[in-house]
Design a protein around this motif. Structure first.
Motif, PDB file in Angstrom:
ATOM      1  N   GLY B  23     -51.834  -5.126  -4.868  1.00  0.00           N
ATOM      2  CA  GLY B  23     -50.585  -4.415  -5.267  1.00  0.00           C
ATOM      3  C   GLY B  23     -50.560  -4.030  -5.305  1.00  0.00           C
ATOM      4  O   GLY B  23     -51.405  -2.719  -6.047  1.00  0.00           O
ATOM      5  N   VAL B  24     -49.498  -2.633  -4.416  1.00  0.00           N
ATOM      6  CA  VAL B  24     -49.744  -1.144  -4.428  1.00  0.00           C
ATOM      7  C   VAL B  24     -48.780  -1.325  -5.422  1.00  0.00           C
ATOM      8  O   VAL B  24     -47.759  -1.604  -5.229  1.00  0.00           O
ATOM      9  N   GLY B  25     -48.358  -0.074  -6.321  1.00  0.00           N
ATOM     10  CA  GLY B  25     -47.364   0.730  -7.013  1.00  0.00           C
ATOM     11  C   GLY B  25     -47.716   1.436  -8.331  1.00  0.00           C
ATOM     12  O   GLY B  25     -48.886   2.304  -8.384  1.00  0.00           O
ATOM     13  N   SER B  26     -46.822   1.963  -9.161  1.00  0.00           N
ATOM     14  CA  SER B  26     -47.562   2.989 -10.073  1.00  0.00           C
ATOM     15  C   SER B  26     -46.014   2.439 -11.276  1.00  0.00           C
ATOM     16  O   SER B  26     -45.508   1.111 -11.044  1.00  0.00           O
ATOM     17  N   PRO B  27     -47.037   2.792 -12.570  1.00  0.00           N
ATOM     18  CA  PRO B  27     -45.927   2.771 -13.791  1.00  0.00           C
ATOM     19  C   PRO B  27     -44.416   1.699 -13.726  1.00  0.00           C
ATOM     20  O   PRO B  27     -43.898   1.787 -14.885  1.00  0.00           O
ATOM     21  N   HIS B  28     -44.057   3.002 -12.645  1.00  0.00           N
ATOM     22  CA  HIS B  28     -42.256   3.543 -13.303  1.00  0.00           C
ATOM     23  C   HIS B  28     -41.527   2.225 -12.405  1.00  0.00           C
ATOM     24  O   HIS B  28     -41.532   1.743 -11.177  1.00  0.00           O
ATOM     25  N   GLY B  29     -40.453   2.050 -13.264  1.00  0.00           N
ATOM     26  CA  GLY B  29     -39.101   1.453 -12.319  1.00  0.00           C
ATOM     27  C   GLY B  29     -39.503   0.828 -11.233  1.00  0.00           C
ATOM     28  O   GLY B  29     -40.643  -0.449 -11.949  1.00  0.00           O
ATOM     29  N   ASN B  30     -38.973   0.032 -10.713  1.00  0.00           N
ATOM     30  CA  ASN B  30     -39.059  -0.717  -9.339  1.00  0.00           C
ATOM     31  C   ASN B  30     -40.414  -1.034  -8.452  1.00  0.00           C
ATOM     32  O   ASN B  30     -41.050  -1.407  -7.585  1.00  0.00           O
ATOM     33  N   GLY B  81     -32.780  -1.313   2.584  1.00  0.00           N
ATOM     34  CA  GLY B  81     -30.682  -2.058   2.132  1.00  0.00           C
ATOM     35  C   GLY B  81     -30.734  -3.086   2.310  1.00  0.00           C
ATOM     36  O   GLY B  81     -29.960  -3.619   2.518  1.00  0.00           O
ATOM     37  N   LEU B  82     -31.799  -4.037   1.787  1.00  0.00           N
ATOM     38  CA  LEU B  82     -31.722  -4.946   1.752  1.00  0.00           C
ATOM     39  C   LEU B  82     -31.077  -5.813   0.366  1.00  0.00           C
ATOM     40  O   LEU B  82     -31.305  -4.906  -0.412  1.00  0.00           O
ATOM     41  N   MET B 112     -39.267  -1.834   8.161  1.00  0.00           N
ATOM     42  CA  MET B 112     -40.319  -1.836   7.733  1.00  0.00           C
ATOM     43  C   MET B 112     -40.271   0.002   7.904  1.00  0.00           C
ATOM     44  O   MET B 112     -41.123   0.641   7.302  1.00  0.00           O
ATOM     45  N   ALA B 113     -39.313   0.260   7.992  1.00  0.00           N
ATOM     46  CA  ALA B 113     -39.193   1.934   8.047  1.00  0.00           C
ATOM     47  C   ALA B 113     -39.242   2.731   5.963  1.00  0.00           C
ATOM     48  O   ALA B 113     -39.641   3.562   5.947  1.00  0.00           O
ATOM     49  N   GLY B 114     -38.528   1.167   5.301  1.00  0.00           N
ATOM     50  CA  GLY B 114     -38.901   2.000   4.223  1.00  0.00           C
ATOM     51  C   GLY B 114     -40.634   2.093   3.281  1.00  0.00           C
ATOM     52  O   GLY B 114     -40.657   2.563   2.655  1.00  0.00           O
ATOM     53  N   LEU B 115     -41.297   1.215   4.081  1.00  0.00           N
ATOM     54  CA  LEU B 115     -42.303   1.302   3.944  1.00  0.00           C
ATOM     55  C   LEU B 115     -43.530   2.749   4.939  1.00  0.00           C
ATOM     56  O   LEU B 115     -44.684   3.177   3.827  1.00  0.00           O
ATOM     57  N   GLY B 155     -34.142  -2.099  -3.816  1.00  0.00           N
ATOM     58  CA  GLY B 155     -32.707  -2.040  -4.327  1.00  0.00           C
ATOM     59  C   GLY B 155     -32.950  -0.078  -4.039  1.00  0.00           C
ATOM     60  O   GLY B 155     -33.117   0.376  -4.701  1.00  0.00           O
ATOM     61  N   GLU B 156     -31.760   0.435  -4.355  1.00  0.00           N
ATOM     62  CA  GLU B 156     -31.312   2.034  -3.884  1.00  0.00           C
ATOM     63  C   GLU B 156     -31.029   2.849  -5.401  1.00  0.00           C
ATOM     64  O   GLU B 156     -32.169   3.355  -5.998  1.00  0.00           O
ATOM     65  N   ALA B 157     -30.990   1.871  -6.351  1.00  0.00           N
ATOM     66  CA  ALA B 157     -30.660   2.210  -7.413  1.00  0.00           C
ATOM     67  C   ALA B 157     -31.499   1.906  -8.956  1.00  0.00           C
ATOM     68  O   ALA B 157     -30.463   1.597 -10.275  1.00  0.00           O
ATOM     69  N   ALA B 158     -32.518   1.326  -8.514  1.00  0.00           N
ATOM     70  CA  ALA B 158     -33.793   0.264  -9.700  1.00  0.00           C
ATOM     71  C   ALA B 158     -32.883  -1.144 -10.311  1.00  0.00           C
ATOM     72  O   ALA B 158     -32.966  -0.754 -11.025  1.00  0.00           O
ATOM     73  N   ALA B 159     -32.210  -1.993  -9.128  1.00  0.00           N
ATOM     74  CA  ALA B 159     -31.231  -2.871  -9.435  1.00  0.00           C
ATOM     75  C   ALA B 159     -32.572  -3.862 -10.304  1.00  0.00           C
ATOM     76  O   ALA B 159     -33.642  -3.789  -9.498  1.00  0.00           O
TER      77      ALA B 159
END
Lengths: 451, 198
Positions: B23-30, B81-82, B112-115, B155-159
């Motif tokens: 799992g890759v990420g950071s502590p913040h939001g989504n 945008g999914l 894929m562009a999002g990644l 999602g765009e707004a941290a849904a």
């Protein structure tokens, strides 16, 4: 050093500088941390204007700190940078402990040094292999370099990973670590973990020594030593060790003062083209960072590191800024040697921190971040709430020096080069400083004129 | 950051080395989604006895997390945008193609562009993301023989994202890939060097 603009027909690429007026714009610098640009204008063979433009928005961390409890500061300032969070934690902890009269003792002191070793290794390895080395081998980026020099990149990633491992050992995680608290650490790892880490570090000592020798063999822009600018170097200096967390501020011009006197000598100024301050030492640009540290402290290196460097034939002090990559490699080697030394005596204490009692006052801290001295000052009330904070990161201290270097080096190495060659050379010069632009844009002075 | 493997079923996988889930990420939001879904997979994938790791913006050191694995799944948040929580599975080769193409539309293949960072080149080490790390890994011959990247739409707004539902979908995709390995054995000696979707 090979340059992209010099590949192919060099003579064909060059034009007579004195017959042209040209503007070279590098809108976004590649392979630096954060976003900045370079703009220069050459008229009749002379450099007319030159600006290192930093346009990241100010991040206002000093204001965020106001009103927060002093105990929160190490975790907040660690968020300033993902590459050198330990440096921010260390300078803050020293400043606030000094303010409160807290002396954490030799165990905490040694382990902070170990933690700093990890950050130097991680940051320097990343810069050497992913950002700087392609410049010296005429590759556009690390990917292209990896195709032809996979073993060099693999070795760099191994050293970087070991640095991260040390940070994780103390910090709980390697990015924005959370293990540091005022007075020491929240948690001390066990002795078996320390022994295992030491074994892994020992196994990499040969890699680090080889890295120093490899960097020393790179193709550097040369010239008589006297033609390189004799710029001012500034670093901490400790009576008997290579500086990390403690020492007096010294310069190659003979300055030697306590860190509390920093503001008497260093003035920060705003310039129109940058959201970060320019710092001047007694009115002049100055260098902080690995080459400045090494120039001022190479006599503090342990024999194994000193001998390995001496065998490379590099004479110190060096005023060839391209030697910064060697200085980073030497500090990786040093950090490994120092980390193994510290871990060989590791004992888990009953409590890995000293108590700290909040009080009102002002305290300063200054430690050696990977990119140079990082100075903090805090003022607190009786409850230990932050009333005011000032943070002077290394990149803002180096900004004026970078512009000075660009003027001198571009002129010395030839303004008659092609636009592409000048653009590339300008970026290489900037990358020597490993600027962390995101760190530098902490604040901006806003002057409101109300006639 | 690397978290210890989740305790659970330690039965050996059918083909020897257990699959690796990173799992890759950071502590913040989504941006936490990659971690949360990776950790939530321990139970549904207990039969595979996967080795689960979580790492915080690893940059090039993502390769360290993949070392020693034969079959690995990277789970990372993406913005394409999914529907929030949607999961798409990509091979590294497909991501490299998307990164090179600089996709800008919101069509499904361009998830894929999002990644992959879209058309913008990665200029600093701060921007050394999953795709760049995998490109470097390919050059250094350090990628697992079979590697997939699962992108989780933020999602765009941290849904808000239903992690339970997303992890169930991730588990289904991973099981399907793992089963293919079990059934076909030597299938795809090195999927990571081949183009196409997963």
């Amino acid at each position: 050093m090979k340059e992209k603009g010099e590949q192919g027909n060099e003579e064909g690429n060059e034009r007579m500088a004195d017959a042209r007026r040209l503007h070279i714009d590098v809108p976004v610098l590649a392979r630096v941390e954060g976003e900045g640009g370079l703009s220069l204008t050459i008229r009749d063979g002379e450099l007319e204007t030159l600006r290192l433009e930093i346009f990241e928005p100010p991040r206002l961390f000093e204001k965020f700190l106001e009103g927060r409890a002093m105990t929160e500061v190490p975790d907040i300032v660690a968020r300033i940078c993902g590459i050198c969070p330990v440096a921010y934690q260390m300078s803050a902890a020293h400043a606030l402990e000094s303010l409160c009269g807290c002396a954490p003792g030799p165990w905490v002191r040694a382990m902070r040094r170990l933690l700093y070793c990890g950050e130097w290794m991680e940051s320097h390895s990343l810069h050497i292999h992913l950002l700087a080395a392609p410049d010296f081998l005429a590759y556009p980026d690390a990917m292209a370099m990896a195709r032809d020099h996979p073993d060099i990149v693999r070795r760099g990633l191994r050293l970087q990973a070991l640095g991260n491992e040390i940070i994780r050992f103390w910090g709980g995680r390697s990015v924005h670590p959370v293990g540091v608290r005022l007075g020491g650490f929240h948690h001390a790892p066990g002795e078996a973990e320390a022994a295992a880490l030491r074994d892994r570090l020992c196994a990499a000592l040969a890699d680090a020594a080889a890295l120093v020798r490899w960097t020393a063999r790179l193709d550097f822009p040369q010239g008589p030593a006297e033609t390189w600018g004799d710029f001012t170097c500034v670093a901490l200096r400790h009576p008997d060790e290579y500086p990390m967390n403690e020492g007096r501020l010294v310069s190659s011009r003979g300055l030697e003062v306590d860190i509390e006197d920093f503001e008497r000598h260093v003035e920060e100024r705003q310039v129109p083209h940058s959201t970060a301050f320019h710092a001047l030492l007694d009115g002049e640009p100055y260098l902080v960072g690995p080459l400045a540290r090494l120039n001022l402290n190479h006599d503090r290196l342990p024999p194994a590191v000193r001998d390995n460097l001496a065998a490379c034939g590099i004479t110190l002090p060096s005023y060839n800024m391209f030697h910064s990559i060697i200085a980073r490699a030497v500090e990786i080697h040093y950090a490994l040697v120092e980390a193994t030394r510290i871990l060989s005596d590791y004992r888990r204490p009953p409590r890995p921190w000293a108590e700290i009692e909040p009080r009102a006052g002002t305290g300063v801290g200054c430690t050696e971040a990977p990119r140079g001295i990082l100075w903090h000052r805090y003022r607190t009330d009786e409850a230990g709430r932050i009333l005011a904070a000032r943070i002077v990161p290394p990149t803002s201290q180096n900004q004026a020096r970078i512009e000075q270097d660009l003027r001198e080096t571009l002129t010395r190495l030839g303004l008659a080069r092609s636009d592409e060659a000048l653009r590339h050379l300008g970026e290489c010069i900037i990358r020597n400083y490993d600027p962390c632009i995101s760190c530098a844009t902490h604040r901006i002075r806003v002057t409101i004129d109300r006639p | 950051m690397r978290d210890p493997p989740h305790p659970g079923d330690h039965r050996p996988a059918l083909t020897g080395i257990p699959p690796r889930i990173v799992g890759v990420g950071s502590p913040h939001g989504n941006d936490r989604l990659g971690w949360e879904i990776a950790m939530a997979l321990a139970h549904p994938l207990a039969g595979l006895a996967p080795e689960i790791r979580c790492c915080d913006r690893p940059g090039a050191l993502l390769l360290e997390e993949l070392d020693g694995a034969e079959l690995a799944f990277i789970i990372d948040a993406m913005t394409a945008g999914l529907r929030p929580g949607s999961i798409r599975c990509f091979t590294p080769a497909a991501l490299f193609q998307a990164a090179g193409r600089g996709a800008s539309s919101r069509s499904v293949p361009d998830a894929m562009a999002g990644l992959a960072g879209g058309a913008a080149p990665r200029l600093s080490s701060h921007g050394f993301g999953v795709v760049e790390a995998l490109q470097l890994g390919r050059l250094l011959d350090r990628l697992p023989a079979r590697l997939y990247v699962l992108g989780v739409e933020t999602g765009e707004a941290a849904a808000p994202v239903d992690v339970t539902q997303a992890s169930a979908e991730a588990a289904r995709l991973i099981m399907a890939k793992a089963r293919r390995r079990d059934l076909r054995g030597e299938e795809s000696a090195n999927m990571t060097k081949r183009g196409g979707t997963a």
